[in-house]
Design a protein around this motif. Sequence first.
Motif, PDB file in Angstrom:
ATOM      1  N   GLU A 280       0.826  -1.204   0.000  1.00  0.00           N
ATOM      2  CA  GLU A 280       0.000   0.000   0.000  1.00  0.00           C
ATOM      3  C   GLU A 280       0.864   1.259   0.000  1.00  0.00           C
ATOM      4  O   GLU A 280       0.543   2.236  -0.665  1.00  0.00           O
ATOM      5  N   LYS A 281       1.958   1.223   0.736  1.00  0.00           N
ATOM      6  CA  LYS A 281       2.870   2.373   0.802  1.00  0.00           C
ATOM      7  C   LYS A 281       3.464   2.694  -0.572  1.00  0.00           C
ATOM      8  O   LYS A 281       3.536   3.847  -0.977  1.00  0.00           O
ATOM      9  N   HIS A 282       3.867   1.668  -1.306  1.00  0.00           N
ATOM     10  CA  HIS A 282       4.573   1.883  -2.565  1.00  0.00           C
ATOM     11  C   HIS A 282       3.683   1.856  -3.801  1.00  0.00           C
ATOM     12  O   HIS A 282       4.037   2.461  -4.822  1.00  0.00           O
ATOM     13  N   PHE A 283       2.544   1.157  -3.728  1.00  0.00           N
ATOM     14  CA  PHE A 283       1.716   0.979  -4.923  1.00  0.00           C
ATOM     15  C   PHE A 283       0.293   1.495  -4.776  1.00  0.00           C
ATOM     16  O   PHE A 283      -0.517   1.343  -5.680  1.00  0.00           O
ATOM     17  N   GLY A 284      -0.021   2.097  -3.640  1.00  0.00           N
ATOM     18  CA  GLY A 284      -1.346   2.681  -3.436  1.00  0.00           C
ATOM     19  C   GLY A 284      -2.300   1.749  -2.713  1.00  0.00           C
ATOM     20  O   GLY A 284      -2.140   0.537  -2.703  1.00  0.00           O
ATOM     21  N   ALA A 285      -3.300   2.366  -2.110  1.00  0.00           N
ATOM     22  CA  ALA A 285      -4.261   1.628  -1.283  1.00  0.00           C
ATOM     23  C   ALA A 285      -5.116   0.658  -2.092  1.00  0.00           C
ATOM     24  O   ALA A 285      -5.664  -0.292  -1.537  1.00  0.00           O
ATOM     25  N   ASN A 286      -5.234   0.882  -3.391  1.00  0.00           N
ATOM     26  CA  ASN A 286      -6.094   0.029  -4.218  1.00  0.00           C
ATOM     27  C   ASN A 286      -5.357  -1.113  -4.900  1.00  0.00           C
ATOM     28  O   ASN A 286      -5.935  -1.807  -5.735  1.00  0.00           O
ATOM     29  N   CYS A 287      -4.097  -1.310  -4.567  1.00  0.00           N
ATOM     30  CA  CYS A 287      -3.367  -2.412  -5.191  1.00  0.00           C
ATOM     31  C   CYS A 287      -3.919  -3.749  -4.675  1.00  0.00           C
ATOM     32  O   CYS A 287      -4.469  -3.833  -3.580  1.00  0.00           O
ATOM     33  N   VAL A 288      -3.774  -4.765  -5.494  1.00  0.00           N
ATOM     34  CA  VAL A 288      -4.212  -6.120  -5.130  1.00  0.00           C
ATOM     35  C   VAL A 288      -2.958  -6.979  -5.008  1.00  0.00           C
ATOM     36  O   VAL A 288      -2.176  -7.076  -5.954  1.00  0.00           O
ATOM     37  N   VAL A 289      -2.783  -7.591  -3.841  1.00  0.00           N
ATOM     38  CA  VAL A 289      -1.588  -8.384  -3.564  1.00  0.00           C
ATOM     39  C   VAL A 289      -1.978  -9.854  -3.477  1.00  0.00           C
ATOM     40  O   VAL A 289      -2.887 -10.220  -2.736  1.00  0.00           O
ATOM     41  N   ARG A 290      -1.267 -10.684  -4.245  1.00  0.00           N
ATOM     42  CA  ARG A 290      -1.507 -12.127  -4.216  1.00  0.00           C
ATOM     43  C   ARG A 290      -0.204 -12.862  -3.930  1.00  0.00           C
ATOM     44  O   ARG A 290       0.844 -12.507  -4.440  1.00  0.00           O
ATOM     45  N   LEU A 291      -0.329 -13.914  -3.146  1.00  0.00           N
ATOM     46  CA  LEU A 291       0.758 -14.863  -2.947  1.00  0.00           C
ATOM     47  C   LEU A 291       0.469 -16.041  -3.857  1.00  0.00           C
ATOM     48  O   LEU A 291      -0.670 -16.531  -3.912  1.00  0.00           O
ATOM     49  N   PHE A 292       1.480 -16.494  -4.597  1.00  0.00           N
ATOM     50  CA  PHE A 292       1.284 -17.680  -5.432  1.00  0.00           C
ATOM     51  C   PHE A 292       2.552 -18.516  -5.371  1.00  0.00           C
ATOM     52  O   PHE A 292       3.519 -18.164  -4.708  1.00  0.00           O
ATOM     53  N   GLY A 293       2.540 -19.641  -6.011  1.00  0.00           N
ATOM     54  CA  GLY A 293       3.703 -20.526  -6.006  1.00  0.00           C
ATOM     55  C   GLY A 293       3.706 -21.457  -4.819  1.00  0.00           C
ATOM     56  O   GLY A 293       2.675 -21.747  -4.213  1.00  0.00           O
ATOM     57  N   SER A 294       4.903 -21.919  -4.455  1.00  0.00           N
ATOM     58  CA  SER A 294       5.034 -22.981  -3.454  1.00  0.00           C
ATOM     59  C   SER A 294       4.554 -22.572  -2.063  1.00  0.00           C
ATOM     60  O   SER A 294       4.112 -23.418  -1.286  1.00  0.00           O
ATOM     61  N   ARG A 295       4.610 -21.300  -1.720  1.00  0.00           N
ATOM     62  CA  ARG A 295       4.195 -20.865  -0.375  1.00  0.00           C
ATOM     63  C   ARG A 295       2.699 -21.000  -0.139  1.00  0.00           C
ATOM     64  O   ARG A 295       2.240 -20.969   0.992  1.00  0.00           O
ATOM     65  N   VAL A 296       1.927 -21.162  -1.193  1.00  0.00           N
ATOM     66  CA  VAL A 296       0.481 -21.346  -1.046  1.00  0.00           C
ATOM     67  C   VAL A 296       0.166 -22.760  -0.570  1.00  0.00           C
ATOM     68  O   VAL A 296      -0.836 -22.993   0.093  1.00  0.00           O
ATOM     69  N   ASP A 297       1.047 -23.697  -0.872  1.00  0.00           N
ATOM     70  CA  ASP A 297       0.847 -25.117  -0.563  1.00  0.00           C
ATOM     71  C   ASP A 297       1.407 -25.442   0.826  1.00  0.00           C
ATOM     72  O   ASP A 297       2.619 -25.440   1.035  1.00  0.00           O
ATOM     73  N   ASP A 298       0.516 -25.725   1.770  1.00  0.00           N
ATOM     74  CA  ASP A 298       0.927 -26.026   3.149  1.00  0.00           C
ATOM     75  C   ASP A 298       1.724 -27.322   3.281  1.00  0.00           C
ATOM     76  O   ASP A 298       2.411 -27.520   4.280  1.00  0.00           O
ATOM     77  N   THR A 299       1.652 -28.205   2.302  1.00  0.00           N
ATOM     78  CA  THR A 299       2.351 -29.492   2.392  1.00  0.00           C
ATOM     79  C   THR A 299       3.802 -29.404   1.944  1.00  0.00           C
ATOM     80  O   THR A 299       4.566 -30.334   2.158  1.00  0.00           O
ATOM     81  N   ARG A 300       4.178 -28.290   1.329  1.00  0.00           N
ATOM     82  CA  ARG A 300       5.556 -28.140   0.844  1.00  0.00           C
ATOM     83  C   ARG A 300       6.411 -27.448   1.890  1.00  0.00           C
ATOM     84  O   ARG A 300       5.915 -26.876   2.848  1.00  0.00           O
ATOM     85  N   ARG A 301       7.706 -27.480   1.675  1.00  0.00           N
ATOM     86  CA  ARG A 301       8.653 -26.848   2.585  1.00  0.00           C
ATOM     87  C   ARG A 301       9.516 -25.874   1.808  1.00  0.00           C
ATOM     88  O   ARG A 301       9.759 -26.064   0.621  1.00  0.00           O
ATOM     89  N   GLY A 302      10.010 -24.859   2.512  1.00  0.00           N
ATOM     90  CA  GLY A 302      10.934 -23.921   1.888  1.00  0.00           C
ATOM     91  C   GLY A 302      10.294 -23.124   0.776  1.00  0.00           C
ATOM     92  O   GLY A 302       9.093 -22.932   0.728  1.00  0.00           O
ATOM     93  N   GLY A 303      11.129 -22.653  -0.117  1.00  0.00           N
ATOM     94  CA  GLY A 303      10.646 -21.915  -1.275  1.00  0.00           C
ATOM     95  C   GLY A 303      10.684 -20.416  -1.064  1.00  0.00           C
ATOM     96  O   GLY A 303      10.678 -19.918   0.052  1.00  0.00           O
ATOM     97  N   ASP A 304      10.747 -19.719  -2.177  1.00  0.00           N
ATOM     98  CA  ASP A 304      10.747 -18.266  -2.124  1.00  0.00           C
ATOM     99  C   ASP A 304       9.321 -17.751  -1.967  1.00  0.00           C
ATOM    100  O   ASP A 304       8.366 -18.509  -2.013  1.00  0.00           O
ATOM    101  N   VAL A 305       9.198 -16.464  -1.771  1.00  0.00           N
ATOM    102  CA  VAL A 305       7.899 -15.820  -1.642  1.00  0.00           C
ATOM    103  C   VAL A 305       7.584 -15.189  -2.994  1.00  0.00           C
ATOM    104  O   VAL A 305       8.254 -14.248  -3.419  1.00  0.00           O
ATOM    105  N   ASP A 306       6.590 -15.741  -3.684  1.00  0.00           N
ATOM    106  CA  ASP A 306       6.183 -15.234  -4.994  1.00  0.00           C
ATOM    107  C   ASP A 306       4.979 -14.324  -4.813  1.00  0.00           C
ATOM    108  O   ASP A 306       3.923 -14.761  -4.355  1.00  0.00           O
ATOM    109  N   LEU A 307       5.146 -13.055  -5.175  1.00  0.00           N
ATOM    110  CA  LEU A 307       4.079 -12.074  -5.031  1.00  0.00           C
ATOM    111  C   LEU A 307       3.693 -11.505  -6.386  1.00  0.00           C
ATOM    112  O   LEU A 307       4.550 -11.268  -7.243  1.00  0.00           O
ATOM    113  N   HIS A 308       2.405 -11.285  -6.549  1.00  0.00           N
ATOM    114  CA  HIS A 308       1.854 -10.656  -7.749  1.00  0.00           C
ATOM    115  C   HIS A 308       1.051  -9.457  -7.260  1.00  0.00           C
ATOM    116  O   HIS A 308       0.153  -9.606  -6.431  1.00  0.00           O
TER     117      HIS A 308
END
Length: 99
Positions: A16-44
Amino acid sequence: MRLTKEDISSIKACAEKHFGANCVVRLFGSRVDDTRRGGDVDLHIEVEDDALATLSRKIDYLCDLEKEIGERRVDLLLEGPSRKNGYIDAVARETGVQL
């Protein structure tokens, strides 16, 4: 989702600070899957104005985020009005979790 509530709060607040209050933030990739371990944080992040989707804002966001959540590998995709509907954007929208 393998992020703490504090991490999620920091990710959203920095966005919100850098892209405005109306930005939409999504997490995707391996961090979405609770059964996996590790991995980077993929943000859209979707922004309303191309002026917000600049490389300098992206760098500033990543620097601020690192101060908040520590040193982690974070991959950030910015989607603005002139850069819409790329393949990876579609994957992030379909498989990601809005924060």
